[in-house]
Write an enzyme that holds these catalytic residues in place. Sequence first.
Site, PDB file in Angstrom:
ATOM      1  N   TYR A 105      41.425  42.474  22.529  1.00  0.00           N
ATOM      2  CA  TYR A 105      41.380  42.298  21.134  1.00  0.00           C
ATOM      3  C   TYR A 105      42.766  42.810  20.517  1.00  0.00           C
ATOM      4  CZ  TYR A 105      36.400  41.177  20.542  1.00  0.00           C
ATOM      5  OH  TYR A 105      35.431  40.631  20.530  1.00  0.00           O
ATOM      6  N   LYS A 124      34.346  46.894  33.794  1.00  0.00           N
ATOM      7  CA  LYS A 124      34.324  45.652  34.606  1.00  0.00           C
ATOM      8  C   LYS A 124      35.529  45.976  35.804  1.00  0.00           C
ATOM      9  CE  LYS A 124      32.902  41.639  36.339  1.00  0.00           C
ATOM     10  NZ  LYS A 124      31.797  41.277  36.902  1.00  0.00           N
ATOM     11  N   ASP A 168      28.387  43.402  33.982  1.00  0.00           N
ATOM     12  CA  ASP A 168      27.189  42.194  34.222  1.00  0.00           C
ATOM     13  C   ASP A 168      25.985  42.947  34.840  1.00  0.00           C
ATOM     14  OD1 ASP A 168      29.100  42.820  36.283  1.00  0.00           O
ATOM     15  OD2 ASP A 168      28.242  41.305  37.338  1.00  0.00           O
ATOM     16  N   ASP A 182      31.356  44.204  22.544  1.00  0.00           N
ATOM     17  CA  ASP A 182      31.248  43.095  21.266  1.00  0.00           C
ATOM     18  C   ASP A 182      29.984  42.527  21.905  1.00  0.00           C
ATOM     19  OD1 ASP A 182      31.348  41.423  19.295  1.00  0.00           O
ATOM     20  OD2 ASP A 182      33.032  40.370  20.238  1.00  0.00           O
TER      21      ASP A 182
END
Length: 396
Positions: free
Chosen positions: A148, A218, A258, A282
Amino acid sequence: MDKIEKKGGILIVPDHVIIPFITGDGIGKEITPVCLGVVDAAVNSAYGSGRSILWQEVPAGQDCFEKRGTYLPDETLQAFKEYLVGLKGPLMTPVGGGIRSLNVALRQTLDLYVCLRPVRYFSGVASPVRHPEKVDICVFRENTEDIYAGIEWESGSPQARKFGNFLRNEMGVSKVRFPDSSAYGVKPVSREGSERLIRSAIQYAISHNRPSVTLVHKGNIMKFTEGGFRAWGYELAQREFGQYIDSGALRIDDCICDAFLQNALLTPEKYSVVATLNLNGDYISDMLAAQVGGIGISPGANINYESGHAIFEATHGVAPAIAGKDIANPSSIILSAAMMLDYMGWSEASSIITDTLAQAFRQGIATPDIASSHENGHAVGTKEFGRKLISLMDSK
Ligand code: NAD
């Protein structure tokens, strides 16, 4: 009337306090005044004449642009800087140049590095899952870094070519599959940025008696950015909050993003406070909000816990299709204002608001978006909903 200050790391809130607010565009003109009335009633109900808020409107958005040729005047930024804590209705994103987004401008100017999104279920609200009541999770989303940061170059541009050449020639990177047509983005994730976000999440967990903080990342794939976030998080937790962890009062764990999305759907009760990077945050915030049927009523805030600056806001947009019809749901901004009261230490007034809203939803009293799917739904307009909340408070 006085202003909130941050002294010696502590937020000093006077009993009679000035709070600047932006009404907002579109439905902002309907939901924000209703919200102010509900907050005043809750403060009065909790503290009588001992505490009060003097709301100070500051200009921003479409009306401001039409009157003054600017969407976000300096005086508005100055007011949020000076008074530390503010409330904001939704703002239309201007189309075609000028300012990219008013929300982004406010976040960047005040370095509001935490996007806080508490997600809980209100009985009576339709949900797509069987046990929405098991969701009670506060998401701390990093708000200033990650992909971002806006560092990216378009495919075919001289900058993208230059960056591709730099990767190949200077950094020895030969893995870009289609170098001639690749666009590039840069994902900065720093130790300082990660630590201040994770510290805020842990402090929140401790002060709100929450049992755990889960670092969602992640890092199995992005080892230095997302993996760094995880490693820095564990180090910071042990270094600064070791006594809570060692005594068993607080658990720090982590989860790959995930897997988290899957687990949060299957066993949401395992999670309490989540600290995560910008992009993960987000996705996670909206998925959790959808799980409790609250996508349109979710509260949110952007906070810098170090300087004390904080803006509490409706998380939805200006909803042009329903603006002016007195059917917009004011719950998102009302719950955000309840978060604001909690942040100020006025937790009694905050609880009055959330309890009253919960009572209204249980009874099926709501704006049409919620009432239409309630088995005993009694739809009321935006203004009437505000009046009902105040009368429920009065009758307690
Ligand atoms: P939106 O949130 O305005 O609307 C999405 C859908 O949800 C619409 O069907 C709308 O009618 C409904 N909805 C939204 N809020 C509601 C409420 N309080 N009560 C009942 N229904 C509600 O999103 P959008 O259409 O993508 O965006 C419209 C404008 O709002 C754009 O200019 C966008 O940039 C801006 N926006 C601002 C913010 C913000 O200020 N934080 C957030 C999102 C979008």
